[in-house]
Each structure stands twice: as C-alpha cells, then as structure tokens.
Design an enzyme around this catalytic site. Sequence first.
Site, PDB file in Angstrom:
ATOM      1  N   GLU A   1      51.215 -18.548  26.775  1.00 38.59           N
ATOM      2  CA  GLU A   1      51.443 -17.879  25.493  1.00 38.59           C
ATOM      3  C   GLU A   1      51.256 -16.379  25.681  1.00 38.59           C
ATOM      4  O   GLU A   1      50.453 -15.937  26.508  1.00 38.59           O
ATOM      5  CB  GLU A   1      50.462 -18.402  24.439  1.00 38.59           C
ATOM      6  CG  GLU A   1      50.652 -17.765  23.054  1.00 38.59           C
ATOM      7  CD  GLU A   1      49.782 -18.403  21.980  1.00 38.59           C
ATOM      8  OE1 GLU A   1      49.882 -17.978  20.816  1.00 38.59           O
ATOM      9  OE2 GLU A   1      49.016 -19.328  22.307  1.00 38.59           O
TER      10      GLU A   1
ATOM     11  N   ASN B   1      54.885 -24.412  15.445  1.00 33.81           N
ATOM     12  CA  ASN B   1      53.534 -24.590  15.978  1.00 33.81           C
ATOM     13  C   ASN B   1      52.513 -24.630  14.846  1.00 33.81           C
ATOM     14  O   ASN B   1      52.490 -23.739  13.993  1.00 33.81           O
ATOM     15  CB  ASN B   1      53.182 -23.430  16.917  1.00 33.81           C
ATOM     16  CG  ASN B   1      51.754 -23.509  17.425  1.00 33.81           C
ATOM     17  OD1 ASN B   1      51.445 -24.316  18.294  1.00 33.81           O
ATOM     18  ND2 ASN B   1      50.872 -22.679  16.886  1.00 33.81           N
ATOM     19  N   GLU B   2      51.691 -25.672  14.811  1.00 26.99           N
ATOM     20  CA  GLU B   2      50.525 -25.775  13.916  1.00 26.99           C
ATOM     21  C   GLU B   2      50.826 -25.299  12.493  1.00 26.99           C
ATOM     22  O   GLU B   2      50.103 -24.483  11.926  1.00 26.99           O
ATOM     23  CB  GLU B   2      49.347 -25.005  14.509  1.00 26.99           C
ATOM     24  CG  GLU B   2      48.842 -25.597  15.807  1.00 26.99           C
ATOM     25  CD  GLU B   2      47.603 -24.912  16.361  1.00 26.99           C
ATOM     26  OE1 GLU B   2      47.172 -23.878  15.806  1.00 26.99           O
ATOM     27  OE2 GLU B   2      47.063 -25.404  17.368  1.00 26.99           O
TER      28      GLU B   2
ATOM     29  N   GLN C   1      45.083 -22.788  28.298  1.00 26.77           N
ATOM     30  CA  GLN C   1      46.345 -22.280  28.808  1.00 26.77           C
ATOM     31  C   GLN C   1      46.290 -22.195  30.331  1.00 26.77           C
ATOM     32  O   GLN C   1      45.380 -22.767  30.930  1.00 26.77           O
ATOM     33  CB  GLN C   1      46.651 -20.930  28.177  1.00 26.77           C
ATOM     34  CG  GLN C   1      46.872 -21.040  26.684  1.00 26.77           C
ATOM     35  CD  GLN C   1      47.385 -19.756  26.068  1.00 26.77           C
ATOM     36  OE1 GLN C   1      47.778 -18.809  26.720  1.00 26.77           O
ATOM     37  NE2 GLN C   1      47.343 -19.723  24.749  1.00 26.77           N
TER      38      GLN C   1
ATOM     39  N   ASN D   1      50.366 -19.796  18.467  1.00 23.63           N
ATOM     40  CA  ASN D   1      50.409 -18.982  17.254  1.00 23.63           C
ATOM     41  C   ASN D   1      51.390 -17.826  17.365  1.00 23.63           C
ATOM     42  O   ASN D   1      52.003 -17.410  16.380  1.00 23.63           O
ATOM     43  CB  ASN D   1      49.004 -18.446  16.948  1.00 23.63           C
ATOM     44  CG  ASN D   1      48.011 -19.548  16.636  1.00 23.63           C
ATOM     45  OD1 ASN D   1      48.387 -20.700  16.438  1.00 23.63           O
ATOM     46  ND2 ASN D   1      46.739 -19.191  16.600  1.00 23.63           N
TER      47      ASN D   1
ATOM     48  N   TYR E   1      40.677 -29.225  20.913  1.00 24.69           N
ATOM     49  CA  TYR E   1      39.807 -28.414  21.763  1.00 24.69           C
ATOM     50  C   TYR E   1      38.366 -28.869  21.563  1.00 24.69           C
ATOM     51  O   TYR E   1      37.973 -29.262  20.463  1.00 24.69           O
ATOM     52  CB  TYR E   1      39.936 -26.930  21.417  1.00 24.69           C
ATOM     53  CG  TYR E   1      41.307 -26.359  21.701  1.00 24.69           C
ATOM     54  CD1 TYR E   1      41.670 -25.999  22.984  1.00 24.69           C
ATOM     55  CD2 TYR E   1      42.234 -26.186  20.671  1.00 24.69           C
ATOM     56  CE1 TYR E   1      42.929 -25.477  23.254  1.00 24.69           C
ATOM     57  CE2 TYR E   1      43.489 -25.650  20.932  1.00 24.69           C
ATOM     58  CZ  TYR E   1      43.836 -25.297  22.224  1.00 24.69           C
ATOM     59  OH  TYR E   1      45.074 -24.783  22.486  1.00 24.69           O
TER      60      TYR E   1
ATOM     61  N   GLU F   1      48.544 -29.137  23.310  1.00 23.36           N
ATOM     62  CA  GLU F   1      47.427 -28.202  23.461  1.00 23.36           C
ATOM     63  C   GLU F   1      46.156 -29.029  23.573  1.00 23.36           C
ATOM     64  O   GLU F   1      45.820 -29.785  22.658  1.00 23.36           O
ATOM     65  CB  GLU F   1      47.304 -27.233  22.283  1.00 23.36           C
ATOM     66  CG  GLU F   1      48.395 -26.174  22.230  1.00 23.36           C
ATOM     67  CD  GLU F   1      48.128 -25.104  21.179  1.00 23.36           C
ATOM     68  OE1 GLU F   1      46.937 -24.770  20.932  1.00 23.36           O
ATOM     69  OE2 GLU F   1      49.101 -24.605  20.599  1.00 23.36           O
TER      70      GLU F   1
END
Length: 502
Positions: A27, A172-173, A350, A72, A244, A292
Amino acid sequence: MTNAAVTIDRKLRVAPVRRRLFGSFVEHLGRCVYTGIHEPGHPTADAEGFRRDVLDLVQELGVTTIRYPGGNFVSSYRWEDGVGPVAQRPVRLDLAWHSTEPNTVGVNEFMRWCRLAGVEPMLAVNLGTRGIQEAVDLLEYCNIESGTHLSDLRREHGAKDAHDVRMWCLGNEMDGSWQVGRRTAVEYGRLAAQTAHAMRLVDPKLELVVCGSSSSSMSTFGAWEADVLAETYDEVDYISAHAYYEEHEGDTASFLASAVDMDYFIDSVVAAADLARAKKKAKKRIAISFDEWNVWYLSRTPAQMPTASWPVAPRLLEDRYSVADAVTVGGLLICLLRHSDRVHAASLAQLVNVIAPIMTEPGGRAWRQTTFHPFALTARYATGDVLAVQPTSPQQETRRYGDVPVLDAVATVDGDGQVAVFAVNRSPAEPLTLTVDARSLGETRIVECVTLSDPDIYRFNTADEPDAVTPRPNRSARMEQGRVELVLPAVSWTMLRLSPAR
C-alpha cells in the site's frame, strides 16, 4: 512437561494447498513503497529504482500475490495520477494517512516490479470517491491488448503488453468510519454489483472480491456480509476478511491463541456466505479472500499519525516483531491452511517496513523480521493437500477465549509423499512433548525439524543483529516405528518435514 499428539492420515484431506494463501500487500502507506520496494540511488537499485536487496528477500519469503495500492489509500486514489511521464504526474494529498503522494510509482511501475518479483498482481479499485466508470477505465488500461484509447495510452506509456490482472478488489473496508467514502451495506452492495457487472462486460473471466466487514469486532459484522452478498452474490467470487492481532496488557496466553478468533471469524463469514447461497438457490460457493491479516499494534497507531504536516513516506506503523509475534503469525498461518477449503486467498499486510516481515533503512540495509521465518518456511514447504491432524492436547485458560488447546497444528502432503507438519506451542511457560503418528504413511524418515523460540519471547531482529531470532534445528526429534516424538519449547513455532524412506 505436558504431552500432545497428532495423527497424519491422507484420508483426512481438507483441500488443496491454495498458493494464493501466501499473498502479501503493498500500500502507498509510510515507507512501504518509497524507500521500501522503490529507492532510486540505493546501492542495490536497478535502472527503474527498485531495490534488489528487497526483491531478493521478497523472493525468499515466497509470496505469491500482492494486493495493491490499498488499503485505505485506494479510497481516494486516482489511478491516472500514477501513469505517464513521471515528471508530469501530479502530487496529491493522501487523506487516508495524512501524507503527500508523489505518484512516482503507479500501476505500470508496480506491474514491472511484480514481474521482477515473480508474483501475481491483485488490484483494488476506488469505490470510495469514485465508481463504475473509473474502475472500467482502469481495467481497460490494464487488460486490453490494444486498439482502444486507454489500451493504446498504456502502450504509449511504455507497457506494450497487457497486464492481464485476474483478481480485483471492489473497494476496501467500506463500512469503516475511517474510510473516505464510507457507505452503508446496501449502498456499497449496489455499487459493487454494478461495478462488477460492468467489469465483467469487459472480461467475464475476472475474479472479483467484494468487501466484507472491516473486522469481526465491527457492529456491522454479520449483517454487513448478509446485506452485501444479497446485492452482489451473482457477480462476485470472493468476500474479503480482515483481522489484526496484538498483545494487550501482558495477556500473552490470549495473544498466542489469536487463531481461535480467526477460526471464529472464518466460520462466521462462511455461514453468512452459505446463507446467502441458500436464499439465492445458487450453485456456486463464495470463497474468502483474507486479504489483510497480521500482528499489528494498532493501539500505538494514532500517536504516530502526522497531523500538522503532509510528509512524503513518513515512518508509520513500523512495528518491531518479537518471538511471540512470530509464533502468533505462525499460528495464524496454520489457521488459514486449516480453512483452505473456503479461504482461497490471503494477504499478509504488509510487505515492507509497514507492519512487515521485511525492514529497510533508506540508503542502507534490509533485513528479515522474526515473522519472516514462519511465513517463508510455510510458503516453501506447505504443498499438495492440507490434512486435518486431529490434535489431542492439554488445555490452558485465557482471558479472551476461555480454555484453548495448548497445541495448534496442521499438516500437508504432496503427491511424492513429502509431509510438512506445522505446530505451535501456545503455552507462555511450559514445554510440550509432541507425538506425531505417521504410521499410515508407511516407512518414513525425518528430513528436517526446526523451531523458532527464545528464552526472551520479546527478542527481535535489527539491522545490526538480523539473525538474533531465526529457526534453528530441533534436535529432540526422534522417529521410532512410524512415530516421531519431539519437544516444543514454550512460545514456539515448529516445522517438521518427513519423507518416504528410500
């Protein structure tokens, strides 16, 4: 010392090992791109500015796919800013990470880097501030060989061959309050379905990923998946999952058992997808792209974010990973393999510098974090089919998850009979004697047994001590009459490899 056991049996097949499980994520965030994969003037940089030392580590890590450019970042990204002559590209504010984006690296540079690294690209489109037309335009630019305005423009930009990107993320999200262009499930689902439909008119063989909820802790979780899939089921192939984990207030036992939460997350998303399938009376099953996942000390992030300025490639999210972090990552990989019947792709978030297995210094060295090792060895040796190993294990109490098995394990076997067993001892204090019953495989021998552990579970690697924490031979492993017995130290990740005796 306590005892545990697993059984290796080809009949207990779960699914093939999905090579896309070993994906990662690049990213435009912090130093992932700039001074991470790309640094013109670095002693190892090639003619295009890509760091060769980083490329060598990426290839050693064994990643198979790379999700790009966010995250993001993608929700306010204009892909056109990153193509054409670099000197003419606009400099933009990145709203996601309060940084300045120079657009030195864009889609064509990323595709060239993927070819150098030998990885499959996985592109995300902006459904935050943009929509259907911009997604179709990017697809045309990337995948049409020639003869249209945007495909010919790509050729003018030096990329004569089509990039042929197969896997695309639809935003994304999109339920996150932090997301630029946040939407409700129905709003997002309709936009994603329309975008997917339009993209399939260009290329019906695309593999499309719709956004699941941003995490299982979101108030929207479950209902979001149901509502989004009600709108998109016929148009997409995957639904995303993001998770996460970090150690809270010294609760090591719960942290080491993070895979218990990942198991719950995956099972819940599968249930939502199968309910949508039943309602649709559809034949196809939706798979999960766990695009992710990692250990991330998210509680530290707000203090790191720039607020008074807009720096280029600031040091953000550069977590230093310990032995305990590596063992947890190894456990999460075990979980992903265990669910390979429905999890068909995953992305460690990442790749470089930003919550990453690879670290660099500008103009200087690159090195492996502790988490590099369980990922690299699992990616290299998990081949063929995943086997359920039916562990028997003592239990331990955790604050977050109640009683959990001390042992977590999975195995793989390929057509030549090469077996890999991956095992984690979650106990913060006690070693574990593990017996691996491999009698059903016939006569076998131990090829290798390595363990990652250390008396200091918070020890980490640095540029000066890059091998402070690394897997080392586990000399306790002994085979007798088809059974292997070995000792797993407290807070440890172990790989055992077996081969037919010849």
